[in-house]
Design a protein around this motif. Structure first.
Motif, short mmCIF file in Angstrom:
data_model
loop_
_atom_site.label_atom_id
_atom_site.label_comp_id
_atom_site.label_asym_id
_atom_site.label_seq_id
_atom_site.Cartn_x
_atom_site.Cartn_y
_atom_site.Cartn_z
N ARG A 646 34.86 45.67 41.28
CA ARG A 646 35.95 46.51 42.27
C ARG A 646 35.47 48.22 42.29
O ARG A 646 34.90 48.40 41.70
CB ARG A 646 37.31 46.68 40.89
N LEU A 651 40.39 43.56 41.31
CA LEU A 651 39.36 42.75 42.22
C LEU A 651 39.59 41.87 41.22
O LEU A 651 39.09 41.05 40.34
CB LEU A 651 37.87 42.99 42.20
N GLU A 673 37.41 42.62 34.40
CA GLU A 673 36.98 42.33 35.53
C GLU A 673 35.25 43.13 35.58
O GLU A 673 34.97 43.76 36.16
CB GLU A 673 37.99 43.91 36.60
#
Length: 849
Positions: A646, A651, A673
């Motif tokens: 991200r 994300l 993530e």
């Protein structure tokens, strides 16, 4: 037609413009390939680089999940599955100055290992840090057990992560502390002043794909507590090497290297590349110019000081784009330099990728004996004039060399293939076949034999074990290896590949391979570094291969035909291949449903065998697609996993569709993530999911509603691929740097039966079981309803449909052991699955001959 044999031994040849690959890349196996940016690009796209701190944040999230007291799989332990005897890229070696049997090695993506027996056994020391890439190691002279590790490989390979700074141990590696330079990203060399071990110099290379002000030479005068930048040239100029005069610690030489890379460009040289010298311990520096190369073509430089004659310094130069540029020498501490090699013996030392190695080493007992490290290892015994290839059976691509200061015949060599040593000089080398540092791209298991594990690996082709042992893997084909598929009806038939779509087939268990690409436009199509191919779960003679479009074969790869248009948004620009397919899958429940994912975020599906393709990317983040995985029981259900990090926004990396891609649901939930590289749907309990990420493996028991770390004992490493072997309920994980691991799911989770229901739906065991001929299956429905009874193999592939339609009461169906195409199935384990509107049931069937 492209058809060439690949044998376990033989000469390199070329046919129709493509080089034949050998089973093992040794010094005689022909020109090696260049390292590729595939690993980095899929994680950084659509940006140039991975955001600083993103990987570290994902590691912390992974550690938080591991600490959860509510995990159901805490009692399950991952076991090493190998290989230990294949090896992988070792970037650095350090030897205890008090005991030459105690050695530390740094792996490109495997972390730091230690041996106390001269390499007879090894202990991993940094698994808890995460997927640790190592660029440099230094054992501190005069101080027992003190070692520095510079994290982040500086070889510009593109297939390793940035580092986390400088690590230091004072107990030989049992414990480590991060002691600074956390933003250095990549480290080329660490040099300790032997006369004042508190003074340490670090060559910081910085980021591979972005300009940054962290590059340059750093110094600590208090053993790593504080660091200061003492030589900075520009934000695109790395420090790649630094050496200290062993008799005068104020004399320091540093090699600076101008380099920048991006998704569509690369330059590995420039006018700021050069050698700098300090005579006051790094307070001030002077650029060395006398008779040394200069200008826009100067690339990577390696340095070495002769301990027996410290005024003698050697430098090896590469140019831009990476060809060998010369060996230079000074005998007056840099006042004058001259080229020493004759221009012929080392002309091909670097191929055209000298940015990948480019080191030079001097015998500590003889200033005229010098080694150049490139594709192969070369030695000069006359001060650099004449050179002889002394690779002598080692794996190619040399990254470090240690020479015993008390015995010049004792050497240690670090290569792309692992750790080599000799006690009799470089005429012969012994490989230590006990390091689990293979960098897997893919992993698979022979459907008919759980002991036969195959994988595709970075620079070590297609390793395989026939026995399931960790130390008896052999290597098929050559170059880099990727996806492997073993025909479920015949274990002698193996499909494999090398980089950029070099698809191969063996019909004799891997002894020989032939390139099988007739009908594929290998000249004009774009192929990913890891080109996807897949076998139809319902028909072992039908396979699919992806360039920017999908090819199909219906005759076991004898011929191919394109069945789709370009399914990407078009080619990229510059030096990298882009706009390629990265994932293919065929629904086990309907062979007409084929999925394709691409490096530019596009996902397409066809429901009619390729006549019409529909873009179903709406609702998915624009990131590199790593997998599309259909549910093994429901044609409308599929999963997509994504790479990438991200940039200031959440994300998600895992999505599920229940309507063939019309709508997507984010099921990433509490996953770290980080890139998700694979997803496996359990069978028969399809509500249980397993994912492979860049920070380990995770499990969900509720279709992604929540996730937990899966088991214990798996390093927090990049897991590129997962394979579920259903007969033994074993999960195999292929890592990119720590070889492979296996987990018994019976230890991780209790097999969850399908929910009981008051309706009384029953599926009886097959009779007889095992069976050679007919096996009778009976199911009971207390009221009239639709039902299906299908046979699946151990991978979840649909083999035969026995009943579809309404039924009531007791229904008996016979299976004659044949697949849908009328052929007898291979001996092994199969599953009969009954599905109604309310519940599902499964029983196991074993076929024998």
């Amino acid at each position: 037609m492209f058809l060439r044999l690949v044998r376990t031994a033989g000469a390199v040849a070329a046919s129709l413009g493509i080089v034949v690959l050998l089973t093992q890349r040794s010094e005689n196996s022909g020109p090696p390939k260049q390292p590729n940016d595939y690993f980095h690009v899929q994680r950084s796209w659509p940006s140039h680089d991975i955001p600083k701190g993103a990987f570290a944040a994902a590691l912390e999230q992974a550690r938080d999940l591991a600490r959860s007291p509510l995990r159901s799989s805490q009692g399950a332990v991952w076991q090493e599955a190998g290989p230990t005897n294949v090896g992988g890229r070792i970037t650095a070696v350090a030897v205890d100055p008090f005991d030459v049997n105690r050695v530390w090695i740094g792996a490109a993506d495997g972390g730091v290992f230690r041996t106390t027996t001269g390499g007879d056994d090894w202990t991993p020391l940094s698994d808890h840090f995460g997927s640790l890439s190592v660029g440099a190691l230094a054992a501190v002279p005069g101080r027992l057990g003190v070692v520095y590790a510079g994290t982040g490989e500086a070889n510009a390979s593109g297939d390793s992560y940035d580092g986390i700074g400088i690590l230091k141990t004072t107990d030989a590696g049992d414990t480590w502390d991060i002691v600074g330079l956390e933003d250095s990203q990549r480290i080329g060399r660490i040099a300790v002043d032997p006369l004042n071990p508190d003074r340490v110099y670090v060559a910081v290379a910085g980021g591979l794909f972005s300009a940054d002000s962290s590059r340059g030479v750093y110094r600590s005068t208090d053993a790593g507590t504080l660091w200061e930048s003492v030589l900075f040239v520009s934000d695109s100029t790395s420090a790649i090497d630094v050496v200290v005069d062993p008799t005068n610690g104020d004399v320091v030489y540093a090699a600076m290297w101008e380099r920048m890379r991006g998704p569509d460009f690369r330059y590995v040289g420039g006018p700021t590349s050069g050698i700098w010298k300090s005579t006051d311990g790094g307070d001030s520096w002077t650029l060395q110019t006398s008779e040394l190369p200069s200008g826009p073509d100067v690339g990577r430089i390696g340095l070495a000081i002769a301990p027996t004659s410290p005024s003698t310094v050697y430098a090896v130069y590469a140019d831009d784009p990476g060809d060998f540029m010369g060996v230079y020498k000074t005998t007056d501490a840099g006042a004058t330099w001259a080229r020493r090699d004759n221009g012929f013996a080392l002309s091909n030392a670097f191929g055209d990728f000298g940015w990948y190695f480019g080191n030079i080493r001097v015998d500590p007992n003889n200033a005229n004996v010098v080694y150049t490290l490139g594709i192969r290892l070369y030695r000069s015994t006359n001060g650099g004039f004449g050179w002889v290839n002394v690779t002598n059976g080692q794996h190619v691509d040399m990254h470090d060399l240690w020479i015993n200061p008390t015995d010049s015949q004792h050497l240690i060599s670090a290569t792309d293939g692992g750790y080599y040593t000799t006690s009799t000089g470089p005429g012969s080398w012994i490989k230590k076949n006990n390091l689990p540092i293979t960098q897997f791209y893919a992993i698979t298991v022979d459907p008919q034999n759980a002991s036969r594990i195959y994988g595709g690996s970075q620079d070590n082709s297609t390793p395989r074990t026939w026995t399931g042992a960790i130390d008896d893997w052999d290597v098929l084909a050559s170059g880099d290896g990727f996806t492997v598929v073993v025909d479920p009806t015949d274990s002698q038939v193996i499909y494999a590949e090398a980089q950029f779509g070099q698809f191969m087939k063996s019909t004799n268990g891997g002894e020989d391979f032939a390139f099988m690409l007739t009908g594929v436009d290998t000249t004009n199509d774009r192929f990913n570094w890891h080109t996807p191919f897949v076998m139809d779960p319902s028909n072992h003679r039908t396979l699919y291969l992806g360039s920017q479009r999908v090819y199909q074969t219906v005759n076991a790869s004898t011929t191919w035909a394109a069945i789709s248009p370009d399914l990407t948004s078009g080619p990229g620009s510059g030096n990298l291949t882009f706009g390629t397919l990265t994932a293919l899958a065929v629904a086990a429940t309907d062979s007409n449903v084929v999925w394709a994912g691409a490096d530019d975020g596009n996902v397409h599906v066809t429901t009619n065998g390729g006549t019409i393709w529909t873009n179903v990317s709406a609702g998915l983040p624009t990131r590199y697609v790593t997998r599309v995985t259909p549910d093994p029981t429901d044609t409308a259900v599929a999963y997509v996993t994504l790479s990438g990090y991200r940039r200031d926004e959440f994300l998600p990396h895992v999505f599920r569709t229940a309507d063939t891609g019309t709508n997507w649901t984010d099921i990433s939930s509490n996953l770290p993530e980080a890139p998700v590289n694979d997803i496996v749907v359990d069978f028969p309990d399809v509500s249980r999911l397993f994912v492979a990420t860049d920070v380990g493996c995770y499990m969900s028991n509720d279709l992604g509603g929540s996730w937990e770390k899966l088991g214990e004992g798996l390093p927090v490493s990049v897991v590129t691929d997962l394979e579920l072997y259903l007969p033994t309920r074993t999960l195999i994980a292929g890592t990119h740097g720590r070889s492979s691991f296996r987990l018994q799911l019976s230890d991780a989770v209790e097999a969850v039966p399908f929910p009981a229901d008051a309706a009384g739906v029953r599926l009886s065991a097959a009779r007889p079981n095992p069976s050679r001929g007919r096996a009778v299956l009976s199911f009971t429905l207390p009221r009239r309803s639709d039902a299906s009874l299908r046979i699946h193999d151990v991978t979840g592939r649909l083999v035969r449909t026995l009943h579809v339609g309404p039924a009531e009461g007791v229904t008996s169906v016979a299976w004659d052991g044949r697949a849908a195409n009328g052929r007898l199935v291979a001996p092994g384990v199969y599953f009969a699955r009954l599905v109604t509107d309310e519940v599902s049931r499964s029983v196991k069937i074993t076929r024998v001959r």
